[in-house]
Design an enzyme around this catalytic site. Structure first.
Site, PDB file in Angstrom:
ATOM      1  N   GLY A  29       0.754  -1.349   0.103  1.00 61.49           N
ATOM      2  CA  GLY A  29       0.127   0.113   0.087  1.00 61.49           C
ATOM      3  C   GLY A  29       1.063   1.206  -0.048  1.00 61.49           C
ATOM      4  N   TYR A  30       0.373   2.257  -0.333  1.00 62.45           N
ATOM      5  CA  TYR A  30       1.030   3.516  -0.405  1.00 62.45           C
ATOM      6  C   TYR A  30       0.736   4.673   0.951  1.00 62.45           C
ATOM      7  CZ  TYR A  30       2.831   2.079  -4.768  1.00 62.45           C
ATOM      8  OH  TYR A  30       3.615   1.275  -5.606  1.00 62.45           O
ATOM      9  N   ILE A  31       1.459   4.941   1.709  1.00 59.84           N
ATOM     10  CA  ILE A  31       0.981   5.584   2.918  1.00 59.84           C
ATOM     11  C   ILE A  31       1.063   7.153   2.293  1.00 59.84           C
ATOM     12  CG2 ILE A  31       1.532   4.023   4.434  1.00 59.84           C
ATOM     13  CD1 ILE A  31       4.151   4.999   5.215  1.00 59.84           C
ATOM     14  N   ASN A 144       1.558   0.736 -10.128  1.00 62.74           N
ATOM     15  CA  ASN A 144       1.179   0.283  -8.733  1.00 62.74           C
ATOM     16  C   ASN A 144       0.501   1.330  -7.919  1.00 62.74           C
ATOM     17  OD1 ASN A 144       1.620  -2.981  -8.728  1.00 62.74           O
ATOM     18  ND2 ASN A 144       3.369  -1.964  -9.162  1.00 62.74           N
TER      19      ASN A 144
END
Length: 162
Positions: A29-31, A144
């Site tokens: 995931g991307y924070i 992504n």
């Protein structure tokens, strides 16, 4: 400063499976997700995790910094990631001196298959395997980062097969 230089393609058929060298399940995931930078947390299998910072607006070359972190920290960070957790299995295939990474997505993007090749220099010209489809380097829909932050499943339905 580390550089990431890569080209990305859709995959036209399954013949690459005859040459698999490795297989690893990813959850990521991307924070942080901005137009010119991102911070990604990734869990590889069950026992390894990384935090990756990518900076740059180019589609072929970006600065990249990657650090190992405890899996427990990665699990906690994934709970803070907005958008979607990307689930995929990454296979590696060697082809004429280059290692290709084939990502077979699960979850919201189940059926999407994308191949990437990392290059040592922008001028590298790897031989393209016959199982490749169209090149999508620079098409943000196959990044992504965007797959995790935007629901592109409907838009990509023409390439996703059940």
């Amino acid at each position: 400063m580390a550089k990431e230089i890569e080209r990305k393609f859709l995959v036209a058929d399954e013949s690459w499976r005859e040459e698999i060298a490795t297989r690893t399940r990813f959850r990521q995931g991307y924070i942080v997700s901005l137009e010119d930078r991102s911070v990604r947390v990734r869990i590889k299998g069950d026992d390894a995790a990384t935090l990756t910072i990518k900076i740059g607006v180019g589609s072929l070359v970006r600065d990249e910094y990657e650090y190992d972190i405890p899996v427990s920290d990665a699990e906690e960070l994934l709970t803070t990631a907005p958008g979607f957790i990307i689930e995929k299995i990454r296979y590696t295939v060697e082809h004429e001196g280059f290692v290709w990474e084939i990502d077979v997505f699960d979850g919201i993007y189940r059926g999407l298959t994308v191949a990437e090749v990392e290059l040592a220099a922008e001028t590298d010209q790897p031989a393209l395997p016959k199982w490749l489809g169209p090149e999508v380097t620079g098409d943000r829909r196959y990044s992504n980062q965007y797959l995790a932050t935007d629901d592109l499943s409907t838009e990509l339905c023409h390439v996703i097969q059940d």
